[in-house]
Design a protein around this motif. Structure first.
Motif, PDB file in Angstrom:
ATOM      1  N   MET A  13      54.901  23.942 127.355  1.00  0.00           N
ATOM      2  CA  MET A  13      55.208  24.222 125.974  1.00  0.00           C
ATOM      3  C   MET A  13      55.036  22.965 125.113  1.00  0.00           C
ATOM      4  O   MET A  13      54.504  23.030 124.022  1.00  0.00           O
ATOM      5  N   ARG A  14      55.488  21.833 125.626  1.00  0.00           N
ATOM      6  CA  ARG A  14      55.377  20.586 124.886  1.00  0.00           C
ATOM      7  C   ARG A  14      53.913  20.225 124.652  1.00  0.00           C
ATOM      8  O   ARG A  14      53.525  19.791 123.574  1.00  0.00           O
ATOM      9  N   PHE A  15      53.101  20.391 125.690  1.00  0.00           N
ATOM     10  CA  PHE A  15      51.669  20.104 125.619  1.00  0.00           C
ATOM     11  C   PHE A  15      51.020  20.921 124.501  1.00  0.00           C
ATOM     12  O   PHE A  15      50.244  20.402 123.699  1.00  0.00           O
ATOM     13  N   ALA A  16      51.349  22.194 124.431  1.00  0.00           N
ATOM     14  CA  ALA A  16      50.751  23.080 123.424  1.00  0.00           C
ATOM     15  C   ALA A  16      51.164  22.681 122.017  1.00  0.00           C
ATOM     16  O   ALA A  16      50.342  22.694 121.094  1.00  0.00           O
ATOM     17  N   ARG A  17      52.422  22.314 121.822  1.00  0.00           N
ATOM     18  CA  ARG A  17      52.892  21.936 120.487  1.00  0.00           C
ATOM     19  C   ARG A  17      52.247  20.638 120.013  1.00  0.00           C
ATOM     20  O   ARG A  17      51.907  20.499 118.836  1.00  0.00           O
ATOM     21  N   VAL A  18      52.079  19.686 120.924  1.00  0.00           N
ATOM     22  CA  VAL A  18      51.449  18.416 120.542  1.00  0.00           C
ATOM     23  C   VAL A  18      49.992  18.641 120.152  1.00  0.00           C
ATOM     24  O   VAL A  18      49.526  18.146 119.126  1.00  0.00           O
ATOM     25  N   PHE A  19      49.271  19.423 120.938  1.00  0.00           N
ATOM     26  CA  PHE A  19      47.862  19.619 120.628  1.00  0.00           C
ATOM     27  C   PHE A  19      47.654  20.581 119.458  1.00  0.00           C
ATOM     28  O   PHE A  19      46.616  20.524 118.793  1.00  0.00           O
ATOM     29  N   PHE A  20      48.613  21.445 119.167  1.00  0.00           N
ATOM     30  CA  PHE A  20      48.534  22.233 117.938  1.00  0.00           C
ATOM     31  C   PHE A  20      48.661  21.298 116.740  1.00  0.00           C
ATOM     32  O   PHE A  20      47.927  21.419 115.758  1.00  0.00           O
ATOM     33  N   GLY A  21      49.581  20.352 116.815  1.00  0.00           N
ATOM     34  CA  GLY A  21      49.736  19.360 115.746  1.00  0.00           C
ATOM     35  C   GLY A  21      48.495  18.503 115.592  1.00  0.00           C
ATOM     36  O   GLY A  21      48.044  18.228 114.475  1.00  0.00           O
ATOM     37  N   LEU A  22      47.904  18.086 116.708  1.00  0.00           N
ATOM     38  CA  LEU A  22      46.681  17.292 116.658  1.00  0.00           C
ATOM     39  C   LEU A  22      45.540  18.102 116.039  1.00  0.00           C
ATOM     40  O   LEU A  22      44.763  17.584 115.244  1.00  0.00           O
ATOM     41  N   GLY A  23      45.474  19.366 116.390  1.00  0.00           N
ATOM     42  CA  GLY A  23      44.449  20.236 115.809  1.00  0.00           C
ATOM     43  C   GLY A  23      44.589  20.359 114.302  1.00  0.00           C
ATOM     44  O   GLY A  23      43.585  20.362 113.575  1.00  0.00           O
ATOM     45  N   LEU A  24      45.821  20.446 113.817  1.00  0.00           N
ATOM     46  CA  LEU A  24      46.043  20.512 112.370  1.00  0.00           C
ATOM     47  C   LEU A  24      45.615  19.214 111.688  1.00  0.00           C
ATOM     48  O   LEU A  24      45.055  19.238 110.593  1.00  0.00           O
ATOM     49  N   VAL A  25      45.874  18.082 112.318  1.00  0.00           N
ATOM     50  CA  VAL A  25      45.483  16.799 111.728  1.00  0.00           C
ATOM     51  C   VAL A  25      43.954  16.690 111.661  1.00  0.00           C
ATOM     52  O   VAL A  25      43.398  16.267 110.641  1.00  0.00           O
ATOM     53  N   VAL A  26      43.277  17.098 112.716  1.00  0.00           N
ATOM     54  CA  VAL A  26      41.807  17.057 112.723  1.00  0.00           C
ATOM     55  C   VAL A  26      41.242  18.040 111.695  1.00  0.00           C
ATOM     56  O   VAL A  26      40.281  17.725 110.974  1.00  0.00           O
ATOM     57  N   LEU A  27      41.831  19.225 111.606  1.00  0.00           N
ATOM     58  CA  LEU A  27      41.407  20.198 110.600  1.00  0.00           C
ATOM     59  C   LEU A  27      41.604  19.638 109.197  1.00  0.00           C
ATOM     60  O   LEU A  27      40.734  19.782 108.326  1.00  0.00           O
ATOM     61  N   ALA A  28      42.733  18.998 108.958  1.00  0.00           N
ATOM     62  CA  ALA A  28      43.001  18.409 107.648  1.00  0.00           C
ATOM     63  C   ALA A  28      41.981  17.332 107.305  1.00  0.00           C
ATOM     64  O   ALA A  28      41.524  17.242 106.160  1.00  0.00           O
ATOM     65  N   ALA A  29      41.605  16.523 108.291  1.00  0.00           N
ATOM     66  CA  ALA A  29      40.599  15.484 108.046  1.00  0.00           C
ATOM     67  C   ALA A  29      39.271  16.117 107.624  1.00  0.00           C
ATOM     68  O   ALA A  29      38.616  15.641 106.691  1.00  0.00           O
ATOM     69  N   GLY A  30      38.880  17.196 108.295  1.00  0.00           N
ATOM     70  CA  GLY A  30      37.644  17.880 107.926  1.00  0.00           C
ATOM     71  C   GLY A  30      37.721  18.523 106.552  1.00  0.00           C
ATOM     72  O   GLY A  30      36.771  18.464 105.768  1.00  0.00           O
ATOM     73  N   LEU A  31      38.861  19.132 106.249  1.00  0.00           N
ATOM     74  CA  LEU A  31      39.023  19.756 104.935  1.00  0.00           C
ATOM     75  C   LEU A  31      38.998  18.715 103.821  1.00  0.00           C
ATOM     76  O   LEU A  31      38.432  18.954 102.746  1.00  0.00           O
ATOM     77  N   LEU A  32      39.608  17.576 104.066  1.00  0.00           N
ATOM     78  CA  LEU A  32      39.596  16.510 103.058  1.00  0.00           C
ATOM     79  C   LEU A  32      38.204  15.904 102.918  1.00  0.00           C
ATOM     80  O   LEU A  32      37.771  15.589 101.810  1.00  0.00           O
ATOM     81  N   ARG A  33      37.515  15.753 104.027  1.00  0.00           N
ATOM     82  CA  ARG A  33      36.190  15.126 104.003  1.00  0.00           C
ATOM     83  C   ARG A  33      35.174  15.969 103.239  1.00  0.00           C
ATOM     84  O   ARG A  33      34.397  15.446 102.435  1.00  0.00           O
ATOM     85  N   TRP A  34      35.159  17.268 103.488  1.00  0.00           N
ATOM     86  CA  TRP A  34      34.146  18.123 102.875  1.00  0.00           C
ATOM     87  C   TRP A  34      34.648  18.913 101.675  1.00  0.00           C
ATOM     88  O   TRP A  34      33.862  19.595 101.026  1.00  0.00           O
ATOM     89  N   GLY A  35      35.915  18.855 101.376  1.00  0.00           N
ATOM     90  CA  GLY A  35      36.433  19.499 100.175  1.00  0.00           C
ATOM     91  C   GLY A  35      36.263  21.002 100.140  1.00  0.00           C
ATOM     92  O   GLY A  35      36.034  21.577  99.085  1.00  0.00           O
TER      93      GLY A  35
END
Length: 87
Positions: free
Chosen positions: A1-23
């Motif tokens: 469960m801990r593994f999934a929550r950490v990588f869900f958070g990491l996925g959101l951070v990577v998604l946010a970087a892409g959304l900010l980069r390409w607008g």
């Protein structure tokens, strides 16, 4: 469960970087994704066995998903102009 929550958070951070980069979506949505991702990883690392601390963040993730979906729907239907990527 801990593994999934950490990588869900990491996925959101990577998604946010892409959304900010390409607008693709408004900056508020991308910034909120980054904050939720970092908060999720921090809570999981600080309190690994305390699900009660993670529940409010889970509900905020659900609201973020709803907001993102409605924004994409409005952009696809032509009710809202897409943010300009030409700077």
């Amino acid at each position: 469960m801990r593994f999934a929550r950490v990588f869900f958070g990491l996925g959101l951070v990577v998604l946010a970087a892409g959304l900010l980069r390409w607008g693709i979506l408004p900056t508020v949505i991308a910034g909120t994704a980054a904050l939720l991702g970092v908060a999720g990883m921090a809570l999981t690392m600080a309190f690994p066995d305390e699900m009660t601390w993670y529940v409010p963040l889970f509900h905020m993730n659900c609201l973020w998903l709803l907001t993102t979906g409605l924004t994409v729907l409005r952009q696809a239907s032509g009710l809202e102009e897409r943010p300009s990527t030409n700077s």
